[in-house]
Scaffold this motif. Structure first.
Motif, PDB file in Angstrom:
ATOM      1  N   LYS A 280       0.789  -1.101   0.155  1.00 11.52           N
ATOM      2  CA  LYS A 280       0.157   0.060  -0.027  1.00 11.52           C
ATOM      3  C   LYS A 280       0.850   1.306  -0.011  1.00 11.52           C
ATOM      4  CE  LYS A 280      -4.338  -1.537   1.862  1.00 11.52           C
ATOM      5  NZ  LYS A 280      -5.176  -1.055   0.904  1.00 11.52           N
ATOM      6  N   SER A 281       2.144   1.113   0.498  1.00 16.96           N
ATOM      7  CA  SER A 281       2.890   2.366   0.518  1.00 16.96           C
ATOM      8  C   SER A 281       3.344   2.902  -0.722  1.00 16.96           C
ATOM      9  CB  SER A 281       4.178   2.153   1.369  1.00 16.96           C
ATOM     10  OG  SER A 281       5.081   1.255   0.829  1.00 16.96           O
ATOM     11  N   GLU A 282       3.307   1.938  -1.712  1.00 14.54           N
ATOM     12  CA  GLU A 282       3.990   2.013  -3.059  1.00 14.54           C
ATOM     13  C   GLU A 282       5.244   2.733  -2.954  1.00 14.54           C
ATOM     14  OE1 GLU A 282       1.031   5.122  -4.711  1.00 14.54           O
ATOM     15  OE2 GLU A 282      -0.435   3.573  -4.896  1.00 14.54           O
ATOM     16  N   ASN A 283       6.215   1.887  -2.066  1.00 15.73           N
ATOM     17  CA  ASN A 283       7.637   2.221  -1.868  1.00 15.73           C
ATOM     18  C   ASN A 283       7.906   3.571  -1.306  1.00 15.73           C
ATOM     19  OD1 ASN A 283       8.141  -0.408  -2.255  1.00 15.73           O
ATOM     20  ND2 ASN A 283       8.721   0.002  -4.517  1.00 15.73           N
ATOM     21  N   ASN A 284       6.831   4.315  -0.564  1.00 14.01           N
ATOM     22  CA  ASN A 284       7.069   5.852  -0.147  1.00 14.01           C
ATOM     23  C   ASN A 284       7.320   5.777   1.241  1.00 14.01           C
ATOM     24  OD1 ASN A 284       6.211   8.367   0.506  1.00 14.01           O
ATOM     25  ND2 ASN A 284       6.062   8.574  -1.614  1.00 14.01           N
ATOM     26  N   PHE A 285       8.180   6.168   2.080  1.00 14.45           N
ATOM     27  CA  PHE A 285       8.460   6.140   3.339  1.00 14.45           C
ATOM     28  C   PHE A 285       7.562   7.096   3.733  1.00 14.45           C
ATOM     29  CE2 PHE A 285      12.462   4.112   1.884  1.00 14.45           C
ATOM     30  CZ  PHE A 285      12.392   3.312   2.853  1.00 14.45           C
ATOM     31  N   MET A 286       7.430   8.404   3.252  1.00 16.90           N
ATOM     32  CA  MET A 286       6.404   9.568   3.817  1.00 16.90           C
ATOM     33  C   MET A 286       5.042   8.699   4.338  1.00 16.90           C
ATOM     34  SD  MET A 286       6.311  12.405   4.815  1.00 16.90           S
ATOM     35  CE  MET A 286       7.968  12.942   4.400  1.00 16.90           C
ATOM     36  N   TYR A 287       4.506   7.814   3.333  1.00 17.96           N
ATOM     37  CA  TYR A 287       3.308   7.183   3.647  1.00 17.96           C
ATOM     38  C   TYR A 287       3.270   6.467   4.892  1.00 17.96           C
ATOM     39  CZ  TYR A 287      -0.312   3.601   3.288  1.00 17.96           C
ATOM     40  OH  TYR A 287      -1.224   2.732   3.346  1.00 17.96           O
ATOM     41  N   LEU A 288       4.551   5.699   5.092  1.00 15.54           N
ATOM     42  CA  LEU A 288       4.720   5.103   6.341  1.00 15.54           C
ATOM     43  C   LEU A 288       4.958   5.990   7.549  1.00 15.54           C
ATOM     44  CD1 LEU A 288       7.115   2.214   5.442  1.00 15.54           C
ATOM     45  CD2 LEU A 288       4.595   2.024   5.110  1.00 15.54           C
ATOM     46  N   ARG A 289       5.492   7.035   7.535  1.00 16.17           N
ATOM     47  CA  ARG A 289       5.548   8.238   8.489  1.00 16.17           C
ATOM     48  C   ARG A 289       4.145   8.675   8.965  1.00 16.17           C
ATOM     49  NH1 ARG A 289       5.326  13.125   9.604  1.00 16.17           N
ATOM     50  NH2 ARG A 289       6.875  14.197  10.718  1.00 16.17           N
ATOM     51  N   TYR A 290       3.459   8.565   8.073  1.00 14.69           N
ATOM     52  CA  TYR A 290       2.048   8.957   8.615  1.00 14.69           C
ATOM     53  C   TYR A 290       0.791   7.914   9.173  1.00 14.69           C
ATOM     54  CZ  TYR A 290       2.756  13.766   6.713  1.00 14.69           C
ATOM     55  OH  TYR A 290       3.485  14.994   6.242  1.00 14.69           O
TER      56      TYR A 290
ATOM     57  N   SER B 172     -10.568  -2.152   8.219  1.00 17.67           N
ATOM     58  CA  SER B 172      -9.463  -3.485   8.162  1.00 17.67           C
ATOM     59  C   SER B 172      -8.039  -3.164   7.524  1.00 17.67           C
ATOM     60  CB  SER B 172     -10.083  -4.580   7.487  1.00 17.67           C
ATOM     61  OG  SER B 172     -10.420  -4.101   6.035  1.00 17.67           O
ATOM     62  N   LEU B 173      -7.310  -3.885   7.464  1.00 20.90           N
ATOM     63  CA  LEU B 173      -6.193  -3.921   7.022  1.00 20.90           C
ATOM     64  C   LEU B 173      -6.151  -3.642   5.379  1.00 20.90           C
ATOM     65  CD1 LEU B 173      -3.142  -3.990   7.040  1.00 20.90           C
ATOM     66  CD2 LEU B 173      -3.044  -6.530   6.570  1.00 20.90           C
ATOM     67  N   THR B 174      -7.361  -4.322   4.734  1.00 19.52           N
ATOM     68  CA  THR B 174      -7.340  -3.889   3.365  1.00 19.52           C
ATOM     69  C   THR B 174      -7.890  -2.639   3.022  1.00 19.52           C
ATOM     70  OG1 THR B 174      -9.456  -5.048   3.311  1.00 19.52           O
ATOM     71  CG2 THR B 174      -7.405  -6.485   2.902  1.00 19.52           C
ATOM     72  N   GLU B 175      -8.570  -1.957   3.970  1.00 14.29           N
ATOM     73  CA  GLU B 175      -9.216  -0.548   3.827  1.00 14.29           C
ATOM     74  C   GLU B 175      -8.412   0.510   4.083  1.00 14.29           C
ATOM     75  OE1 GLU B 175     -13.877  -1.640   5.146  1.00 14.29           O
ATOM     76  OE2 GLU B 175     -12.282  -1.385   6.701  1.00 14.29           O
ATOM     77  N   LEU B 176      -7.002   0.317   4.475  1.00 10.75           N
ATOM     78  CA  LEU B 176      -6.199   1.440   4.460  1.00 10.75           C
ATOM     79  C   LEU B 176      -5.737   1.993   3.179  1.00 10.75           C
ATOM     80  CD1 LEU B 176      -3.398  -0.134   6.921  1.00 10.75           C
ATOM     81  CD2 LEU B 176      -5.408   1.175   7.548  1.00 10.75           C
ATOM     82  N   PRO B 177      -5.452   3.456   3.383  1.00 17.40           N
ATOM     83  CA  PRO B 177      -5.196   3.939   2.114  1.00 17.40           C
ATOM     84  C   PRO B 177      -4.147   3.469   1.186  1.00 17.40           C
ATOM     85  CG  PRO B 177      -5.477   5.839   3.894  1.00 17.40           C
ATOM     86  CD  PRO B 177      -5.327   4.140   4.148  1.00 17.40           C
ATOM     87  N   ASP B 178      -4.402   3.535  -0.111  1.00 16.20           N
ATOM     88  CA  ASP B 178      -3.577   3.038  -1.075  1.00 16.20           C
ATOM     89  C   ASP B 178      -2.751   4.288  -1.508  1.00 16.20           C
ATOM     90  OD1 ASP B 178      -4.129   0.450  -1.143  1.00 16.20           O
ATOM     91  OD2 ASP B 178      -6.033   0.830  -2.350  1.00 16.20           O
ATOM     92  N   GLY B 179      -1.403   4.400  -1.195  1.00 18.74           N
ATOM     93  CA  GLY B 179      -0.467   5.476  -1.479  1.00 18.74           C
ATOM     94  C   GLY B 179      -0.757   6.664  -0.894  1.00 18.74           C
ATOM     95  N   LEU B 180       0.381   7.523  -0.909  1.00 19.43           N
ATOM     96  CA  LEU B 180       0.382   8.780  -0.222  1.00 19.43           C
ATOM     97  C   LEU B 180      -0.651   9.783  -0.547  1.00 19.43           C
ATOM     98  CD1 LEU B 180       2.113  10.522   1.953  1.00 19.43           C
ATOM     99  CD2 LEU B 180       3.417  11.216   0.165  1.00 19.43           C
TER     100      LEU B 180
END
Length: 478
Positions: free
Chosen positions: A332-342, A356-364
């Motif tokens: 889901k992060s699409e290899n983006n660390f800023m996504y994980l930071r938030y 749920s896990l699948t409902e988390l946003p996709d990408g920053l």
């Protein structure tokens, strides 16, 4: 300096390839031991003697620029000449100049201490980047190395990590703080070089002059690397190289740069020395990026004292195996660390307890939009939370709460609550001349807000914000 390290440096200065460098290191294993037998080298590298001969011929040709005897000599004896010349240079190496800074001072410029410390706090991986850069240094006598990547891919963190480990002179261009002008860059780097290398009478020197002064104090095992982050955020007149970086560099001088993807007509870096670009988006790095993203997630859920408990509770309550959580969040992060930071702190704090896990946003970008909606910005447009953000967007420089409240025509306590509670993770708080000021934290969120402004440019709120800013400034000048 060890003999083999010396040879690597000489190989880089003379333009040897990786294979040629390996062959030279094997042929001259020590100052007093060299392998003139091509058959032995052939067995060592499992290549034909003809290939060994070809490699050695190229080595002699490239070193011939420094040692003309190699060109003049015919037949056997060239390796003996090369070894003798290199030994003479090796034993005559100047002692490296070691800076002796104040032990109580920071190894970084004061203006960048907070960003470096924040960026390296949860740093993981990126070994492929550092390895490629080190290889570039080994193979080239000087040059420019540029890391390219989208917003949030960790470019600033890579620079911060390198600077923290190597104590390199550095400059972080920061658009939202207006710390992105060539004159500010030169002033900062000039002070760093003067302090580090004790350069007399250099207070007004330009960058090429400073580098020339430093070059005489460098050795191949202690080169000068100047790290510059976010060239894409530089504000400069459309002439000359970006930041007026020099086209040529002295030996043992390198620049480590980062920037977002750019079109060739906007490169603005014309150089006459070796240069290399490492694009983090390249398909050949996809596995490296994914591995590093997974390392980061694993570190936060297992080690990070601030968020691991909340994350583990969220994972446990849904009976999700750690491996599945790491894999799906990485995707889901699409290899983006800023996504994980938030997203990871948001999960830990309970913001996503209804998902749920699948409902988390996709990408920053989807994360920003999702958070925008969850904050009620779509349902109640024009509220104070939105006004505060647009004031920060339009002003573009760090401003105090009092000024924001004055522009918004709202109570300062209410504005402070928005700054400290509602948008705290998206804003950077800093002390400016004794006053706490706020700016938007990251360029990717700034881009999101700018897109909102462009899509809704006719909305009344934008007109009101700009009108209030103009009126506030006029009152201050009256």
């Amino acid at each position: 300096m060890e003999w083999q390290e010396f040879l690597k440096g000489e190989s880089g200065r003379h333009g040897l390839s990786m294979e040629q460098t390996e062959t030279l290191l094997a042929a001259l294993s020590s100052p007093d031991n060299f392998a003139s037998n091509q058959a032995k080298l052939s067995l060592t590298f499992r290549i034909s003697e003809a290939t060994v001969k070809q490699r050695m011929g190229e080595i002699y040709r490239k070193f011939g620029k420094s040692f003309p005897q190699l060109i003049d000599t015919k037949g056997a004896g060239k390796l003996d000449i090369l070894c003798r010349q290199l030994k003479e240079k090796y034993y005559q190496q100047p002692e490296p100049v070691v800076a002796t800074p104040d032990p109580n001072s920071s190894p970084y410029p004061e203006e960048f201490i907070s960003i470096i410390e924040e960026k390296i706090r949860r740093f993981c991986g990126r070994e492929f980047v550092f390895k490629t850069f080190q290889q570039f240094i080994t193979e080239n006598p000087h040059g420019y190395f540029t890391i390219i990547g989208d917003a949030g891919m960790g470019k600033s963190s890579i620079v911060a990590k390198y600077v923290s480990e190597h104590k390199s002179p550095c400059y972080f261009n920061i658009l939202v703080e207006r710390r992105n002008r060539p004159e500010l860059f030169l002033k900062s780097i000039r002070h760093q070089l003067i302090d580090r290398y004790q350069l007399p009478n250099s207070e007004d020197a330009d960058l090429p002059t400073l580098l020339a002064q430093v070059a005489g104090k460098l050795t191949s095992d202690q080169p000068l690397v100047i790290a510059i982050d976010a060239l894409d955020e530089v504000e400069q007149e459309p002439r000359g190289n970006i930041l007026y970086l020099p086209k040529t560099l002295p030996t043992n001088v390198y620049f480590l740069l980062t920037r977002r993807p750019y079109s060739r007509d906007k490169k603005r870096l014309l150089v006459e020395v070796p240069e290399k670009e490492l694009d983090l988006r390249d398909q050949k790095y996809i596995n490296d990026n994914q591995d590093d993203i997974k390392k980061y997630i694993g570190f936060v859920i297992n080690t990070d004292t601030e968020y691991k408990t909340g994350l583990r509770n969220w994972i446990k309550s849904r009976s999700i195996p750690d491996t599945i959580f790491v894999k799906q969040v990485a995707n889901k992060s699409e290899n983006n660390f800023m996504y994980l930071r938030y997203v990871l702190p948001a999960i830990a704090k309970g913001d996503y307890n209804d998902l749920s896990l699948t409902e988390l946003p996709d990408g920053l970008r989807q994360y920003y939009q999702s958070h925008w909606v969850r904050m009620g910005m779509e349902a109640k447009p024009g509220q104070l939370m939105e006004i505060v953000l647009y004031i920060l967007l339009e002003i573009g420089t760090p401003i105090p709460c009092e000024m924001i409240a004055g522009i918004a025509e709202e109570d300062e306590c209410d504005v402070a609550q928005v700054l400290e509670d509602e948008w705290v993770e998206y804003l950077k708080k800093q002390n400016v001349e004794g006053e706490i000021c706020y700016t938007i934290y990251h360029a990717s969120f700034l881009d999101f807000l700018k897109a909102k402004r462009e899509m809704d440019s006719k909305r009344k709120i934008f007109q009101e914000v700009n009108q209030r800013i103009a009126e506030y400034l006029e009152q201050g000048m009256a």
